[in-house]
Design an enzyme around this catalytic site. Structure first.
Site: not given
Ligand code: AMP
Length: 281
Positions: A30-31, A35-37, A149, A151, A185
């Site tokens: 979702m933008g 660093e997680g993304h 992981q 989520d 993150l």
């Molecule tokens: P989102 O933008 O929040 O929808 O996240 C997009 C993807 O990034 C999803 O698969 C999340 O699980 C993953 N994600 C978000 N934050 C983290 C994180 N801290 N560590 C690992 N993956 C993450």
């Protein structure tokens, strides 16, 4: 790196990769990337010939009182970060592009495991996730898709859906990326005040503490109670603290691998985290 905003444009960009049988790796986001993304994108870069990242704040997975309108949208900054980690194509469609046209009559609902944890707190959330992920899978047609992981329940729901519906995609779970102080993150961490940001790592501390207590032989119910007490003492409002098996079944004793899940609010900001503890005989 190319940016595509239409389904047609993306398909045209991918047609060469498809005809030359290159493997396509896909990272839906979702933008407001962190660093997680980026670690998901790095993983895709390592495994696949072509890396596609989508940036789309999906309205149908937000509840009426959730943060769809205020969710941070930072496409320029995100594009720069993605170029640096070797993404090939950014797909950043509008809501109109994804949901315009004829009204949608099809829903995708994974039963059972979506009624629990975040699903119990956020009715309809995982249906919204299942619909957008399926649409994106059909548009991108990746060989591999990468999910965090962090989520954990979302990852489990996607894996279940892909298996149930024979989607020809390998789903890869990527470990949680944390700040140095342990906080997982998240784009929502930006909502925290300085003081709340200082408090937030208490979630991971409580989870690590729980891991140590389980390994030392403390009863699972006591360990869960300790996490709750710890979070309340730190000023969190708890949504849930629960233990499940890695397949999200209920568990009342630490006699197999366990995942402990936390969702808790600091002020208005809802944070989630989890830890998996392996059972060693
Ligand atoms: P989102 O933008 O929040 O929808 O996240 C997009 C993807 O990034 C999803 O698969 C999340 O699980 C993953 N994600 C978000 N934050 C983290 C994180 N801290 N560590 C690992 N993956 C993450």
């Amino acid at each position: 790196m190319k940016t595509e905003t239409t389904i047609q444009g993306l398909s045209a960009s991918l047609s060469k990769a498809r005809s030359s049988r290159k493997t396509i790796g896909f990272v839906p986001t979702m933008g407001n990337l962190h660093e997680g993304h980026l670690n998901l994108v790095r993983e895709a870069r390592n495994l696949c010939d072509v890396v596609v990242v989508s940036i789309f704040v999906n309205p149908i997975q937000f509840g009426p009182n959730e943060d769809f309108d205020s969710y941070p949208r930072t496409l320029d900054q995100d594009s720069q970060l993605l170029a640096e980690v070797g993404c090939d194509i950014v797909f950043a469609p509008s809501v109109e592009q994804m949901y315009g046209g004829q009204s949608r009559l099809t829903n995708i609902s994974v039963s059972d495991i979506t009624n629990d944890l975040c699903g119990a707190q956020r009715p309809g959330h995982f249906d919204g996730v299942a619909v957008i992920v399926t649409k994106l899978f059909n548009i991108v047609q990746p060989n591999f898709a990468f999910f965090g992981q962090k989520d954990y329940q979302q990852l489990a729901v996607i894996k279940q859906m892909v298996a149930d519906l024979n989607m020809p995609i390998e789903v890869i779970g990527v470990p949680i990326t944390r700040a140095e102080d342990g906080l997982a993150l998240s784009s929502r961490n930006g909502y925290l005040s300085d003081e709340q940001r200082q408090t937030a790592p208490a979630i991971y501390k409580a989870l690590k503490n729980a891991e140590a207590e389980l390994k030392a032989g403390q009863a699972l119910a006591d360990v869960i109670a300790n996490i709750k007490a710890d979070l309340v003492a730190n000023g969190f409002e708890i949504d849930y603290v629960e233990a499940r098996t890695p397949m999200l079944q209920t568990i009342d004793q630490f006699d197999q691998d366990v995942v402990i899940f936390v969702a808790a609010k600091l002020g208005k900001t809802r944070l989630i985290d989890n830890i998996q503890v392996a059972f060693v005989v």
